[in-house]
Design a protein around this motif. Structure first.
Motif: not given
Length: 743
Positions: A65-67, A88-89, A113-114, A142-145
């Protein structure tokens, strides 16, 4: 490393102690083979979000899902902190909540957005779906990095993200990482399918199927892998059952043919009604089996009230006609006593063989239970060993070493799923040669389940109700939303009693001090945060017989003759209550599920089931079958405090909507884990099927059964198919092999 040992390698050697320990304790995964057969439950497409509106309550889920939003709230005068994250989906929304010291990291990671994978248990708080303290794995690059977690997402490099059956202690993505470590061993897989069968059906190889199920590149990969693995499961299981059936045909047994003009004919002549077509057909199947010189192994299933006991009694009388004895094994004393009463009533003077006033053709029918007095017990044992008693009805007391038969020819097991293997085997071993076996169940079983759970038994079905049985109206009573509906339910009970009828009230537990130990165990101190996160509405314990009986006697049913019946009562007291209820001396019987099967009081027309959502579909159907057994219509009221939109209420609505036991058994199967249905207690094989669905894969199961019969007929010991033998050994450990040997 040889081909077999690769799959037998302990996980702790490859994964490290901590992960292996969690897998063993919480997922029952111990070896490389176990983990390779722990298939993904489903796949998410990278870039696609999980539908959040369809999540099951009270289950551990993994979603992508997306924040949408994240806010830190304070409570307890600023001393407590709570992070609320809304996912949200694109359509539905799901709330996450983190408390106390667990707020900082997710607040930093879960920015609007993540995208991420989230795992946790679904609950409802303030009428909103939520996950409290979920674990998560960031997915966007981006979040993974930023999180330095790229290694953990290696398992999700493909387009399809496998979502594994997981647990609170081990997330899906950690399981995926563990699978990566053992996936090379898939090349060592021993293929159980005979080459001709595999090639003839165009299946992919087993190593390839294992790789594709875990790391598919396309949906076509998943479909090909599942098709192949379904066949493995169905075929190996059906071979085990086919071998069992074949072995049965090699055992000797005494043929038991009814004597013309004997007990069966005398019994039929005194029946006040004619048998239904179904009863005639099923009786013929049973008598044909009894006439053979190898043991009958037959399952008799039928709707509540379809006359299974009558059919079983005719089989027992036929056995006595042929010089043998018959034993009926019941799961509870109440049911054993009920069967004894109904059998002796149906037989009349035929049940008094050798007694004053008894029929010359008759035989003695004795009851044997653990609570009988010494003198009565001694006489019953004597009647059995001398052959004076042709029929014995009892509980597990029949199995004790002291019980000896003159010539045991037929064993009838009522409600088979309630007995352990050892119990049935101990009774069967009391015959001079293996006795014939008739298993009865009042729980209708879909054909596919009959082919898997009871696949070593031939099946007879009674789907016709005898003439004169009345319809049963069923309604859900939403006690929490509409308390006046519950008041009306008690009014209806009073009306039935005023019309000369009787009623049952069923509760999930007994009450009194039965739960003291459980209360102490669960009385751990809860933190303020846990209490805050708890599902709306405190979960009270299930309603109890003793408490409800007292409330009804003082409240809505004042003045009526109310009695209780439960499993902790002395057997003599239980029998006394049932006798008085059957005689019409009790208006309302408040009971546990001890009345679920076999209890037959035609004058009882109403049943109120308290906390009905705590019972399974089949159990509710069984309970409901206690009313409407006479000429007056029956009424069953399912009382529940469950939320209207909950799966529990949907289950109750399904029960209220149909009296078709086969339809309900299908619904039951869909709503329960199939592992519960195919558990060792019933099927004697490994407790769950992983990709084969006994609901949806009827064609696969039927085809596999045919192939298995052909293979076993040609090579009963599988000497020419060593790979299949290896797969069987993996499916059936020694204990389970013994289960199938005992039947």
């Amino acid at each position: 490393m040889d081909r077999v040992s690769a799959f037998d390698e302990p996980l702790k050697k490859l994964l490290g102690g901590a992960t292996a320990k969690v897998m063993a304790e919480h997922l029952d995964l111990h070896t490389v083979g176990d983990l390779l057969h722990h298939y993904p439950r489903r796949y998410e497409e990278r870039g696609r979000l999980t539908a959040l509106t369809d999540l099951p309550l009270d289950e551990h889920v993994t979603v992508v899902a997306q924040v949408d939003d994240a806010r830190v709230m304070t409570f307890n005068g600023g001393r407590g902190r709570r992070l609320e994250v809304t996912l949200t989906d694109g359509h539905g929304r799901l709330q996450l909540v983190f408390f106390g010291h667990g707020v900082h990291k997710p607040h930093k990671d879960l920015l609007p957005g993540r995208r991420a994978m989230f795992a946790g248990k679904v609950s409802v708080f303030n009428r909103k779906m939520q996950l409290a303290h979920p674990t998560y794995q960031l997915l966007d690059a981006e979040a993974v990095d930023e999180a330095g977690a790229s290694e953990a997402v290696d398992a999700f490099a493909g387009k399809l993200l496998p979502i594994y059956p997981a647990c609170k202690q081990l997330d899906s993505w950690r399981i995926a990482k563990a699978v990566d470590a053992v996936l090379p061993s898939a090349q060592e897989a021993v293929d159980p399918l005979p080459p001709a069968l595999r090639d003839g059906r165009g299946f992919t190889s087993l190593p390839e199927a294992l790789v594709k199920i875990h790391r598919p590149q396309t949906k076509a990969d998943v479909a090909a892998a599942r098709d192949r693995l379904k066949w493995d499961e169905a075929f190996v299981l059906q071979v085990a059952l086919a071998r069992r059936r074949y072995a049965d045909t090699q055992l000797p047994a005494v043929a038991r043919r009814p004597v013309p003009g004997g007990l069966v004919d005398a019994f039929d002549a005194k029946l006040p009604f004619t048998l239904t077509d179904g009863q005639v057909k099923v009786s013929k199947e049973i008598f044909d089996d009894l006439a053979t010189e190898h043991p009958m192994h037959r399952l008799l299933q039928g709707e509540v009230g379809s006359g299974k006991t009558l059919v079983a009694l005719r089989a027992m009388l036929g056995t006595v006609d042929a010089g043998g004895q018959a034993a009926m094994l019941a799961p509870t004393e109440v049911l054993a006593q009920q069967h004894h009463r109904s059998v002796t009533e149906m037989m009349g003077e035929l049940a008094e063989g050798g007694m004053l006033g008894g029929s010359e053709q008759g035989t003695k029918v004795v009851l044997l239970t653990g609570s009988m007095g010494m003198a009565a017990r001694r006489q019953a044992l004597l009647d059995l060993v001398t052959g004076e008693a042709g029929i014995v009805i009892g509980t597990h007391a029949l199995i004790e070493d002291k019980v000896q038969f003159h010539d045991l020819g037929l064993v009838v097991v009522d409600e088979q799923h309630r007995f352990g293997v050892e119990q049935r085997d101990a009774l069967r071993s009391k015959g001079k040669q293996p006795p014939h076996l008739l298993v009865m169940t009042a729980t209708p079983i879909p054909r596919t389940v009959a082919m898997t759970v009871f696949g070593d038994l031939e099946t007879s079905v009674l789907d016709q109700l005898p003439a004169g049985r009345s319809p049963i109206a069923s309604h859900v009573v939403p006690a929490k939303d509409k308390p006046h509906f519950l008041s009306r339910a008690w009014e209806r009970v009073r009306e039935e009693v005023e019309n000369g009828h009787q009623a049952y009230v069923v509760c999930p537990r007994i009450g009194d001090d039965e739960d003291d130990a459980a209360k102490k165990k669960s009385a751990k101190k809860k933190t303020a945060e846990e209490k805050e996160a708890k599902e709306e509405g405190d979960k009270r314990p299930p309603l109890a017989v003793l408490e409800i009986a007292e409330q009804l006697a003082k409240g809505p049913l004042t003045g009526l003759r109310i009695e209780v019946l439960h499993g902790r009562m002395h057997p003599d007291d239980k029998d006394d209550v049932m006798r008085r209820f059957a005689a019409g001396e009790v208006d309302v019987l408040v009971a546990t599920t001890v009345i679920e099967v076999g209890v037959n009081v035609p004058n009882a027309t109403a049943m109120v089931i308290m906390d009905a959502d705590r019972f399974g579909v089949s159990q509710l159907h069984q309970l409901r079958g206690r009313v409407g057994r006479g000429s007056a219509p029956g009424l069953c009221l399912l009382v529940s405090e469950a939320h209207e939109a909950s799966p529990a209420r949907a289950r109750l609505a399904a029960v209220a909507a149909t009296l078709d036991g086969f339809e309900l058994s299908r619904i039951d199967l869909e709503q329960r884990r199939e592992g519960d249905v195919l558990g060792q207690a019933q099927s004697g094989v490994r407790s769950s099927l992983r990709v084969l669905s006994v609901i949806d894969d009827e064609e696969v199961i039927a085809a596999a059964r045919q192939e298995a019969v052909t293979v076993v007929a040609a090579d009963p010991d599988l000497e020419r198919l060593p790979e299949l033998r290896v797969a069987l050994d993996a499916l059936l450990d020694k204990e389970r092999e013994e289960y199938l040997d005992k039947g």
